[in-house]
Write an enzyme that holds these catalytic residues in place. Structure first.
Site, PDB file in Angstrom:
ATOM      1  N   ASN A 147      54.788  67.267  71.455  1.00  0.00           N
ATOM      2  CA  ASN A 147      56.227  67.458  71.227  1.00  0.00           C
ATOM      3  C   ASN A 147      56.734  68.870  71.514  1.00  0.00           C
ATOM      4  OD1 ASN A 147      54.910  68.434  68.955  1.00  0.00           O
ATOM      5  ND2 ASN A 147      56.547  67.861  67.561  1.00  0.00           N
ATOM      6  N   GLU A 162      47.526  72.328  61.731  1.00  0.00           N
ATOM      7  CA  GLU A 162      48.946  72.103  61.429  1.00  0.00           C
ATOM      8  C   GLU A 162      49.209  70.644  61.712  1.00  0.00           C
ATOM      9  OE1 GLU A 162      50.873  74.018  59.893  1.00  0.00           O
ATOM     10  OE2 GLU A 162      49.820  75.928  60.084  1.00  0.00           O
ATOM     11  N   CYS A 222      57.377  67.788  63.635  1.00  0.00           N
ATOM     12  CA  CYS A 222      56.613  67.709  62.388  1.00  0.00           C
ATOM     13  C   CYS A 222      57.508  68.075  61.220  1.00  0.00           C
ATOM     14  CB  CYS A 222      55.401  68.627  62.451  1.00  0.00           C
ATOM     15  SG  CYS A 222      55.821  70.337  62.757  1.00  0.00           S
TER      16      CYS A 222
HETATM   17  P1  NAP Z   1      47.840  63.655  68.037  1.00  0.00           P
HETATM   18  O1  NAP Z   1      47.797  62.289  68.567  1.00  0.00           O
HETATM   19  O2  NAP Z   1      47.102  63.956  66.798  1.00  0.00           O
HETATM   20  O3  NAP Z   1      47.312  64.601  69.232  1.00  0.00           O
HETATM   21  C1  NAP Z   1      47.295  65.992  69.098  1.00  0.00           C
HETATM   22  C2  NAP Z   1      46.258  66.562  70.046  1.00  0.00           C
HETATM   23  O4  NAP Z   1      44.962  66.170  69.635  1.00  0.00           O
HETATM   24  C3  NAP Z   1      46.388  66.100  71.485  1.00  0.00           C
HETATM   25  O5  NAP Z   1      46.060  67.161  72.349  1.00  0.00           O
HETATM   26  C4  NAP Z   1      45.336  65.016  71.567  1.00  0.00           C
HETATM   27  O6  NAP Z   1      44.888  64.764  72.881  1.00  0.00           O
HETATM   28  C5  NAP Z   1      44.261  65.662  70.751  1.00  0.00           C
HETATM   29  N1  NAP Z   1      43.200  64.771  70.294  1.00  0.00           N
HETATM   30  C6  NAP Z   1      43.238  63.436  70.051  1.00  0.00           C
HETATM   31  N2  NAP Z   1      42.023  62.998  69.623  1.00  0.00           N
HETATM   32  C7  NAP Z   1      41.210  64.082  69.585  1.00  0.00           C
HETATM   33  C8  NAP Z   1      39.845  64.286  69.251  1.00  0.00           C
HETATM   34  N3  NAP Z   1      39.060  63.289  68.856  1.00  0.00           N
HETATM   35  N4  NAP Z   1      39.349  65.526  69.344  1.00  0.00           N
HETATM   36  C9  NAP Z   1      40.109  66.554  69.751  1.00  0.00           C
HETATM   37  N5  NAP Z   1      41.410  66.428  70.106  1.00  0.00           N
HETATM   38  C10 NAP Z   1      41.952  65.204  70.016  1.00  0.00           C
HETATM   39  O7  NAP Z   1      49.341  64.139  67.792  1.00  0.00           O
HETATM   40  P2  NAP Z   1      50.623  63.987  68.736  1.00  0.00           P
HETATM   41  O8  NAP Z   1      50.970  62.534  68.845  1.00  0.00           O
HETATM   42  O9  NAP Z   1      50.443  64.758  69.989  1.00  0.00           O
HETATM   43  O10 NAP Z   1      51.735  64.726  67.863  1.00  0.00           O
HETATM   44  C11 NAP Z   1      52.400  64.079  66.831  1.00  0.00           C
HETATM   45  C12 NAP Z   1      51.822  64.417  65.486  1.00  0.00           C
HETATM   46  O11 NAP Z   1      51.577  65.812  65.400  1.00  0.00           O
HETATM   47  C13 NAP Z   1      52.747  64.114  64.341  1.00  0.00           C
HETATM   48  O12 NAP Z   1      52.020  63.622  63.247  1.00  0.00           O
HETATM   49  C14 NAP Z   1      53.343  65.457  63.987  1.00  0.00           C
HETATM   50  O13 NAP Z   1      53.840  65.548  62.681  1.00  0.00           O
HETATM   51  C15 NAP Z   1      52.208  66.346  64.247  1.00  0.00           C
HETATM   52  N6  NAP Z   1      52.671  67.715  64.524  1.00  0.00           N
HETATM   53  C16 NAP Z   1      52.489  68.663  63.581  1.00  0.00           C
HETATM   54  C17 NAP Z   1      52.944  69.948  63.791  1.00  0.00           C
HETATM   55  C18 NAP Z   1      52.771  71.033  62.770  1.00  0.00           C
HETATM   56  O14 NAP Z   1      52.885  72.204  63.135  1.00  0.00           O
HETATM   57  N7  NAP Z   1      52.506  70.734  61.516  1.00  0.00           N
HETATM   58  C19 NAP Z   1      53.569  70.267  64.991  1.00  0.00           C
HETATM   59  C20 NAP Z   1      53.737  69.259  65.944  1.00  0.00           C
HETATM   60  C21 NAP Z   1      53.281  67.992  65.699  1.00  0.00           C
HETATM   61  P3  NAP Z   1      45.422  63.458  73.681  1.00  0.00           P
HETATM   62  O15 NAP Z   1      46.876  63.646  73.842  1.00  0.00           O
HETATM   63  O16 NAP Z   1      44.661  63.536  74.942  1.00  0.00           O
HETATM   64  O17 NAP Z   1      45.076  62.279  72.837  1.00  0.00           O
HETATM   65  O1  G3H Z   2      56.733  69.636  65.508  1.00  0.00           O
HETATM   66  C1  G3H Z   2      56.359  70.604  64.888  1.00  0.00           C
HETATM   67  C2  G3H Z   2      56.875  71.936  65.140  1.00  0.00           C
HETATM   68  O2  G3H Z   2      56.044  72.899  64.550  1.00  0.00           O
HETATM   69  C3  G3H Z   2      58.282  72.029  64.644  1.00  0.00           C
HETATM   70  O3  G3H Z   2      58.875  73.190  65.082  1.00  0.00           O
HETATM   71  O4  G3H Z   2      60.654  73.285  63.341  1.00  0.00           O
HETATM   72  O5  G3H Z   2      60.764  74.721  65.361  1.00  0.00           O
HETATM   73  O6  G3H Z   2      61.136  72.261  65.537  1.00  0.00           O
HETATM   74  P1  G3H Z   2      60.439  73.364  64.816  1.00  0.00           P
END
Ligand code: NAP
Ligand code: G3H
Length: 483
Positions: free
Chosen positions: A162, A258, A292
């Protein structure tokens, strides 16, 4: 703008300072979420290539760590300039690949350049310290401890879809400034944006081998990277289930996670509803709630609930819905599976007698902004992170009830509280289990030098520029023993 997509370019991986095809001969198709077609291919990097990249990273890191901070900073500042100079091209890649509005995509690139520049400044101004032995055995005159910060070695940076530029650079920049080498694993959907960003770093002249970009599915090379003995620290942003998996796979190395959130907006009976409505709208629906830190539930005092819901309804009906090329607030979700998931949460809530205030309309992966009132604790949407444009409203009788429901969640990223009474704001903020509580404002990560952290299933460790520099380095203590 859609017609400008480079037709089916096959992007190369950046391994050991060279742009190369993977020896796997395999490439992964990247689908645009709103053009609904393939926009390019990225390399499926092999385990053997990962081994080589990590080996070269260790070699390059030794020389890099020996450079002065200002020399390291000069590469990063040149990178920031390259990003700004190429902001339109990179923003177009972000828009095409993850369907973020064009203006927001440009903002992401510019924000990233600012973050890199601040990271350089911060690193230049972080100093070690010295301590005396004081009253411990050895005495104040006998021992002087000199505490310096040292790099960890090779940092694995894993970013989500994202913020494919910003949430990657917010790991890469502090890792490099702290004297580390980097293996960067972008989200597969986000790889093209990541490649464009690394092209800018390559143009800035980064020493060869110091950073490699390993594209490939997390499910295929993710575990291999995470378990690799050559990785000295992992900085991960993504979903909580992936984060939990990583924390089981990695062993005895620092890990910063995160993760997801279910950020509540607590609206008290004395809230300024103009402020609450504009903050909730922006917090919940920008980029279709794919943040997130999006506001993912409203806990409103029943005395002001009718008025708040009426105002939110009016605002939701005015939201722009459609294409990122037109900078619509609500755009198609990252893929059909995500849209199916959001729809299932809406369906579950309606089946359990939630009131549909607005929305519940869908076209492919475009979910119209949906407002649900009278949501109860029995409904999945009260607890599960949708990562989509659906906002549940839970009516409460008191601040205490709002706090109890807020804390019942497995997540604890951020929370907002809306009240005109500052004492009440601090009293609620003190009780809510979250990394950050926003008073009279939307939940959000920035400013980027603030600490950014989640508690419970929302994360482990702290990001934010200063804290990232700290977490990507370690202390070294040298003790001078005097006669
Ligand atoms: P995701 O599916 O968990 O993927 C995140 C990253 O992890 C991607 O690069 C993914 O690669 C990789 N990955 C997947 N399986 C893995 C494994 N077994 N080992 C190592 N890496 C692996 O998350 P997303 O769909 O991209 O993002 C959405 C989620 O992220 C939401 O839950 C959101 O709340 C959270 N998020 C949190 C924050 C924060 O700062 N707290 C910020 C942004 C997003 P692939 O794409 O190749 O599968
Ligand atoms: O999606 C997760 C990001 O850390 C959120 O960043 O609050 O600046 O949109 P933001």
């Amino acid at each position: 703008m859609g017609s400008n997509v480079s037709e089916l370019t096959t992007y190369l991986a950046y391994l050991n300072g060279e742009w190369q095809q993977s020896e796997s001969g395999e490439k992964i198709a990247i689908q645009s979420p709103y053009l609904r077609r393939t926009i390019g291919y990225v390399q499926a990097v092999t385990q053997n290539e990962v081994d080589q990249a990590i080996k070269n990273a260790h070699q390059a890191q030794k020389e890099w760590a020996g450079l002065s901070l200002s020399k390291r900073g000069s590469y990063l500042l040149a990178w920031a300039d390259e990003l700004v100079n190429n902001q339109e091209e990179i923003a177009l890649a972000v828009m095409h690949e993850v369907g973020k509005g064009y203006k927001d995509s440009v903002k992401e690139v510019v924000r990233t350049a600012d973050l890199i520049r601040y990271t350089v400044e911060e690193a230049l101004h972080m100093h070690g310290e010295s301590l005396r032995g004081d009253g411990f055995p050895g005495g104040p005159q006998k021992k002087i401890g000199i505490v310096e910060r040292m790099p960890l070695g090779v940092v694995l940076a894993i970013s989500p879809f994202n913020y494919p530029v910003n949430l990657a650079a917010s790991k890469i920049a502090p890792a490099l400034m702290a004297g580390n080498a980097v293996i960067f694993k972008p989200a597969t959907q986000g790889s093209i944006s990541g490649i464009k960003m690394i092209e800018a770093l390559d143009k800035a002249g980064l020493p060869k081998g110091l950073l490699s970009l390993t594209t490939g599915r997390g499910s295929v090379i993710g575990d291999y990277l995470v378990e690799h003995k050559g990785i000295d620290m992992i900085s991960f942003t993504g979903g909580s289930s992936t984060g939990r998996h990583l924390s089981k796979q990695s062993a005895m190395i620092p890990l910063v996670l995160e993760l997801g959130g279910k950020d509540p907006a607590i609206v008290c009976d004395d809230a300024d509803l103009d402020v609450a409505v504009s903050s909730i709208m922006n917090g919940a629906f920008s980029y279709s709630g794919q943040r997130c830190t999006a506001i993912k539930r409203v806990l409103v005092n029943e005395k002001v609930a009718d008025e708040l819901v009426a105002r939110l309804k009016e605002a939701v009906e005015k939201l722009s819905v459609g294409s990122p090329e037109e900078d619509s607030t609500v755009v198609p979700l990252i893929d059909d599976k995500s849209a199916d998931f959001v729809q299932s949460l809406i369906d579950d809530a309606l089946a359990k007698q939630a009131t549909l205030v607005a929305g519940n309309k869908r076209k492919d992966n475009l979910i119209y902004p949906t407002l649900l009132d009278h949501v109860t604790e029995e409904m999945d949407v009260a607890w599960i992170e949708p990562f989509g444009p659906v906002l549940p409203i839970i009516r409460v009788k008191s601040d205490e009830e709002a706090i109890a429901i807020a804390n019942k969640s497995e997540f604890g990223l951020q929370a907002s509280i809306f009240t005109q009474d500052v004492d009440r704001a601090f009293a609620v903020a003190k009780e809510v289990e979250a990394g950050t509580v926003q008073i009279n404002g939307r939940t959000e990560r920035g400013p980027d030098h603030f600490p950014f952290l989640g508690v419970k299933a929302s994360g482990m460790g702290v990001q934010g520029i200063h804290n990232s520099l700290v977490s990507m380095s370690r202390q070294r203590v040298t003790v001078l023993n005097l006669k």
